[in-house]
Design an enzyme around this catalytic site. Structure first.
Site, mmCIF file in Angstrom:
data_model
loop_
_atom_site.group_PDB
_atom_site.id
_atom_site.type_symbol
_atom_site.label_atom_id
_atom_site.label_comp_id
_atom_site.label_asym_id
_atom_site.label_seq_id
_atom_site.Cartn_x
_atom_site.Cartn_y
_atom_site.Cartn_z
ATOM 1 N N SER A 120 73.369 33.619 -115.856
ATOM 2 C CA SER A 120 72.215 34.224 -115.223
ATOM 3 C C SER A 120 72.125 35.707 -115.590
ATOM 4 O O SER A 120 72.067 36.043 -116.767
ATOM 5 C CB SER A 120 72.296 34.008 -113.705
ATOM 6 O OG SER A 120 71.107 34.377 -113.073
ATOM 7 N N LYS A 156 72.524 37.737 -119.347
ATOM 8 C CA LYS A 156 71.762 38.818 -119.963
ATOM 9 C C LYS A 156 72.720 39.887 -120.487
ATOM 10 O O LYS A 156 72.577 40.396 -121.610
ATOM 11 C CB LYS A 156 70.792 39.425 -118.948
ATOM 12 C CG LYS A 156 69.878 38.437 -118.239
ATOM 13 C CD LYS A 156 69.008 39.148 -117.213
ATOM 14 C CE LYS A 156 68.517 38.234 -116.104
ATOM 15 N NZ LYS A 156 67.733 37.101 -116.535
ATOM 16 N N TRP A 197 62.779 28.231 -113.690
ATOM 17 C CA TRP A 197 62.638 29.677 -113.502
ATOM 18 C C TRP A 197 63.171 30.430 -114.728
ATOM 19 O O TRP A 197 62.637 31.461 -115.111
ATOM 20 C CB TRP A 197 63.399 30.081 -112.250
ATOM 21 C CG TRP A 197 63.303 31.507 -111.818
ATOM 22 C CD1 TRP A 197 64.310 32.419 -111.773
ATOM 23 C CD2 TRP A 197 62.143 32.194 -111.318
ATOM 24 N NE1 TRP A 197 63.872 33.625 -111.297
ATOM 25 C CE2 TRP A 197 62.537 33.511 -111.000
ATOM 26 C CE3 TRP A 197 60.819 31.822 -111.115
ATOM 27 C CZ2 TRP A 197 61.650 34.461 -110.486
ATOM 28 C CZ3 TRP A 197 59.934 32.760 -110.594
ATOM 29 C CH2 TRP A 197 60.345 34.060 -110.285
ATOM 30 N N HIS A 249 70.514 25.764 -111.494
ATOM 31 C CA HIS A 249 70.963 27.057 -112.005
ATOM 32 C C HIS A 249 72.406 27.315 -111.575
ATOM 33 O O HIS A 249 72.679 27.594 -110.407
ATOM 34 C CB HIS A 249 70.028 28.131 -111.437
ATOM 35 C CG HIS A 249 70.267 29.511 -111.960
ATOM 36 N ND1 HIS A 249 69.885 29.907 -113.221
ATOM 37 C CD2 HIS A 249 70.826 30.596 -111.387
ATOM 38 C CE1 HIS A 249 70.192 31.177 -113.390
ATOM 39 N NE2 HIS A 249 70.774 31.624 -112.291
#
Length: 402
Positions: free
Chosen positions: A236, A240, A327, A379
């Site tokens: 998540s 990044k 998402w 997720h």
């Protein structure tokens, strides 16, 4: 031959059906706008990039500068002191299968200092020195409990060690809290306060990448670790940061992005699921101030996330998604991987091609330079994901325990 103009996406990919409807966010593939992307092989001056030298010394350099200025901010490298202090160890950890080390990595600059705790389990019955996985952990510290009284699938250290890899991790709170009110209190205010005054200065995600780079500094000093076989992993928001780590620091053999979504692996111009406006609104401390100007203005970006993946070439990149995580835009993550790794194939002449269509769920693809899978479920970072990452690394490193 590389294209000489913007890549116009026209390939049709398998579309996931959206799992929830929200008026303000798009989960309908038919509503994704037409868009074009900057070509990895054309410089900002319009010059065609066709050789390794052109890529390494021209295009990659300018891509990293664009991400520094517009998305993640600078990563300062200056420091007055870097030291490693072994604060605890257990040579018979995990029922005698691992050597546990807890190391404080101390960095000093301009009269201030911070310490980052690195947790490291080294397999005892495996090849030496051991390849290593580093997890950037932003979740509750119990996910990385060094006593192993609490064990979480988010960081299955026992399974990692059993496969012959060292399992390493640190918590982001040691470098920058995952909190808008306190993210400045660690390395930013203590070591690099000047970054806070700059519109392209380092913020939270850049600080986490900085922390991963300090872990690599340590790995290079430990004779039990093969620092040339290091993989940085993030989930998540951590995904990044792992992508930014791999782009900035060429010492990592594998960069792994797990469900990283907007501002990670997913293409921003698709405007699918989370958007730049939403991520900047909810998490303004993750990205540099300049990123705000692209709220609802994705087409004005001089880059997109496929260029971040491209900047990691020729080192390996792995992008993973989850079927119910719309998402994070699994299709946009895969598109970014396909387009970004054109550099691996066309500049570095690496073998193997990713399929044009989005792969089926739980059908991993492992190439010499790239990996991908979509896990069934939501997720999260799970033992299934870790098994794919270890399979990929074993194949890449030529280990017998794949």
């Amino acid at each position: 031959m590389p294209n000489k103009s913007l890549i116009v996406l026209s390939l049709l990919f398998f579309s996931f059906s959206h799992t929830r409807a929200q008026d303000e966010f798009n989960y309908d593939e038919s509503l994704v706008p037409n868009y074009s992307l900057p070509d990895p092989f054309v410089s900002q001056q319009g010059e065609v990039v066709a050789s390794i030298q052109d890529w390494e010394h021209q295009r990659r350099v300018e891509i990293l500068r664009l991400f520094e200025d517009n998305v993640y901010g600078q990563i300062p490298g200056s420091m007055d002191e870097l030291s490693f202090n072994l604060v605890s160890e257990d040579k018979e950890a995990m029922d005698g299968n691992a050597h546990l080390k807890e190391i404080d990595i101390r960095v000093a600059r301009n009269g201030g200092s911070i310490s980052m705790r690195l947790i490291l389990f080294i397999p005892k019955n495996a090849i030496k020195p051991a390849p290593v996985f580093l997890l950037i952990n932003h979740r509750d510290p119990e996910n990385i409990d060094p006593t192993r009284k609490v064990k979480m699938g988010f960081w299955p250290a026992e399974a990692i060690v059993e496969r012959g890899f060292a399992a390493a991790t640190f918590h982001v709170k040691d470098v920058s809290d995952d909190n808008n009110d306190t993210f400045k209190e660690d390395i930013l205010q203590t070591l690099y306060p000047e970054q806070l005054e700059r519109e392209n200065g380092m913020r939270g995600l850049g600080a986490w990448a900085w922390g991963a780079m300090r872990a690599m500094d340590y790995f290079e000093t430990d004779p039990q670790i093969d620092a040339k076989k290091g993989a940085v992993v993030g989930h998540s928001r951590g995904g990044k940061a792992s992508l930014w780590t791999g782009a900035q620091d060429a010492r990592w053999a594998i960069t792994i992005s797990n469900n990283s979504g907007c501002g990670g692996a997913a293409l921003s111009r698709r405007r699918f699921g989370e958007t730049i406006r939403r991520i900047n609104t909810n998490f303004p401390y993750w990205f540099t101030d300049n990123f705000d100007q692209y709220n609802d203005q994705e087409d004005l970006l001089p880059l997109d996330q496929h260029l971040l993946i491209a900047s990691i070439a020729p080192r390996a990149v792995y992008v993973a998604s989850a079927s119910e995580d719309q998402w994070a835009d699994p299709k946009g993550e895969y598109l970014s991987l396909v387009l970004g790794t054109r550099v691996h194939r066309e500049i570095f002449q690496m073998n193997g091609n990713l399929p044009a269509d989005l792969p089926e769920v739980e059908s991993p693809i492992h190439l010499p330079y790239a990996g991908h899978h979509i896990r069934e479920g939501k997720h999260n970072l799970t033992p299934y994901d870790w098994e794919q990452y270890m399979d990929f690394a074993s194949r890449l490193y030529g280990l017998a325990n794949e």
